[in-house]
Structure formats: C-alpha cells, structure tokens
Design an enzyme around this catalytic site. Sequence first.
Site, PDB file in Angstrom:
ATOM      1  N   VAL A 203       0.869  -1.192   0.000  1.00  0.00           N
ATOM      2  CA  VAL A 203       0.000   0.000   0.000  1.00  0.00           C
ATOM      3  C   VAL A 203       0.898   1.231   0.000  1.00  0.00           C
ATOM      4  O   VAL A 203       1.743   1.359   0.881  1.00  0.00           O
ATOM      5  CB  VAL A 203      -0.861   0.056   1.297  1.00  0.00           C
ATOM      6  CG1 VAL A 203      -1.814   1.240   1.243  1.00  0.00           C
ATOM      7  CG2 VAL A 203      -1.619  -1.234   1.531  1.00  0.00           C
ATOM      8  N   HIS A 204       0.758   2.094  -0.992  1.00  0.00           N
ATOM      9  CA  HIS A 204       1.549   3.322  -0.932  1.00  0.00           C
ATOM     10  C   HIS A 204       0.909   4.529  -1.624  1.00  0.00           C
ATOM     11  O   HIS A 204       1.381   5.643  -1.494  1.00  0.00           O
ATOM     12  CB  HIS A 204       2.942   3.108  -1.533  1.00  0.00           C
ATOM     13  CG  HIS A 204       2.958   3.148  -3.023  1.00  0.00           C
ATOM     14  ND1 HIS A 204       2.665   2.060  -3.790  1.00  0.00           N
ATOM     15  CD2 HIS A 204       3.188   4.163  -3.894  1.00  0.00           C
ATOM     16  CE1 HIS A 204       2.724   2.396  -5.057  1.00  0.00           C
ATOM     17  NE2 HIS A 204       3.035   3.665  -5.159  1.00  0.00           N
TER      18      HIS A 204
END
Length: 356
Positions: A203-204
């Site tokens: 997740v970024h």
Amino acid sequence: MSKICSIIGARPQFIKAGPLSAALREKFVEIMIHTGQHYDHGMSQRFFDELHIPEPDYNLGVGSGGHGAQTAAMLKLLEELYVKEKPDAVIVYGDTNSTLAGALAAVKLHIPVAHVEAGLRSFNREMPEEINRLLTDHISRWLFTPSEASKKNLKLEGITDNVHIVGDIMLDSVLKYSEKAKKSSSIMVDLDIEKNEFYLATVHRAENTDDKIQLETIFQMFSELDKKVILPLHPRTKNRMEEYSLEVSDNIKIIEPAGYLDMLHLIQCSKSVLTDSGGIQKEAYYLETPCITLRKETEWTETVDAGWNTVTNSSKSIILSVAERSDEIRLLPHPDLYGNGNSAAEIVNILSSEIS
Ligand code: UD1
C-alpha cells in the site's frame, strides 16, 4: 553514436530501466540520470545491484517534498544537464514526478521525448500519477504503449502519430528474473512462511495513505483474512502510520521494502496479492497469482477482464470472496495481455531507425 538521456527516479523506474538500458547501450550512448526521488538504499541502490543496472551518470539528489517543490527542483537541474549533455532524445518511464519533469524540461529545449508505458489511464484526475502521464503523453514524440487499449486511450485524446504497441517492459524483467528469484531468494525461509499460506500486500498510493479512515479500512480488511499478510512497507505508508498512531492486527507482518528478487518470489508463492501498485498487478498476472487491487479503478483493465484481478478499495466481502476463490481463479485462461517480453528490443529498434 547518438546520445540518449534516460530519466529514472522512483523504484518502479529502476525495474523498467534494467532491460531497456542494456538494449539501448548496444545502439546508443546512454546517459542515465537519477533524480533522487527515491533515495533509501532499499528503495533505490538495491535494485541497481540486483538488476545489474549501470550506475547513474548523475544523481540529482532531489529527495522528498511537495509535488510542486519536488518537480520544480528536478526541472531546474534536468534543464542544466540537458544543456550540458545535448542529448538527441530523452527517455522517461511511467507516471511519476520524475517522468513529468524529465519530459517537460526536454521539450522546452526541443529535445524529443520517448515515453515508455504511454497511454495508461485511470480516468481519475485526483491521482498525481494520472496528471503526470496525461501531460507526458501530450508532449512526447514517441509513445510506447503496452496494449491496444492504451493505444485507444491516446487516440481518444487525439494522439495518433508515433504510437507503438511494444508490450510491457516489466514483463522483460519478470521473464529474465523469475527463475533466479525461485532459486536464490531466501525470503520464505527468513519469514518462516509456506507457499500459498500467506497473502502479500503493498500500500503506498496517496489516495490510500493520506486518508486516515481509508488506511484504517484497508488494515481492517487485512485483519479479516484467513492467513498471514506479509506487508513490505513503503516509507510513505510508514510515515503515515506513525502520524496516525495506527496499530495493526497480529496476522499482519510488516517487513522492510523488499528487493526485486524477493518480491517476485513472494508474489509467486502467495495465495493472492493485495496491492495499490500498478507494477505488482501485472507481476501477479505474469506469475499467475490472483490479485486484488486496492483502488477505485485500475489502468491495467485487461487483467480484470481476464478475471485475474479484482478492483475494490473498501469492500470486505469482495476481498474475502476473491481470497476464497483463489484456487479457482488460477484455473482461468491466461492469455498474453501485454506482449511477450520483448519490449526493450522493440523500443530500441524503433528509436534506432528514427534517431541517427
Ligand atoms: C512515487 C510515484 C508513484 C510510484 C511510486 C513507487 C509520484 C507522484 N508518485 O510515489 O507513481 O508508484 O513512487 O514507489 O511520483 N520516501 C523515503 N525514502 C525513499 C523514498 C520515499 O523515505 O527512498 C518517503 C518520503 O517521506 C516521501 C514519501 O516516501 O515523502 C513519498 O515519496 P514520493 O517521492 O512522493 O513518492 P511515492 O509515494 O513513493
């Protein structure tokens, strides 16, 4: 020999530059410029070592910052370097701030730009990446697209000249390194995990990390999964989790950002991948692992149409049902959606026939 400047700066660009740089250097003088957008060893140097990418000729050391400040710092320094190096063309990759800065500084000096991974659209202009790729496509001389759909996206915006479908450059790397990853990566032993007994998550994206409720929702969904979730943590996400004092449940194992070979091996061995990354959606497809894309939309729609990728940013029930069906999904047909892993050679052939 003609001279080409390649602009890289963020992790996925190192992976894309690996195969193209090797092929380019057979026909051109390549000057590699690293903007310094990503700078930690685990986000940058590690990929140069693993993929045997030549050391950049320049590192601008731009580092983090707001979009305007980061892009502006790159523009200024790139312009100076282009004036000094006088390249015959500039190559940019993907959709980062480094992509846009590399292209914009070049066109203002009348240096033609080649955009690798052109024509991708999420149709969500709130994403910084969508703005970067839109603008870059509109100022590039050569548009190298991975698929028919991306060529069509360009046509809808009136871009029809010099558009070449060359497949996905990331497939070149996956084909070259996936066997090596299987043989040499020790990550499964290091983490004490078994094939198919874990999920791999990343997740970024700003839309997930910069909204506390959204990031909590994602971790809540992970906590409901029936197996361990391995999460190589992006620095942006790490910063936000600290800011929000976010705690995670016991089944989530946070690790440092993984190297390329370890990442390929984790994708190969996981039950399903959950990600908001563009590159990992494709890598999951190439390595025949079902994928859940943690977003409202994806640019890689062919993987969704083929049934291997499911898009949802907040539906627990969708995530649980995909996780349950992962063995079924693995039996689906698996056509070549983005070429056959020959992108680098195709791009260099086209460029060398046009740049003398
Ligand atoms: C960027 C790209 C995105 C790409 C992603 C791959 C843009 C707008 N976004 O997002 O398209 O998918 O890279 O990872 O260009 N940081 C570190 N160490 C590093 C790098 C980053 O600590 O080596 C931290 C900094 O706190 C920084 C934050 O991560 O503020 C975000 O970095 P940034 O350069 O804005 O881009 P990404 O979020 O990684």
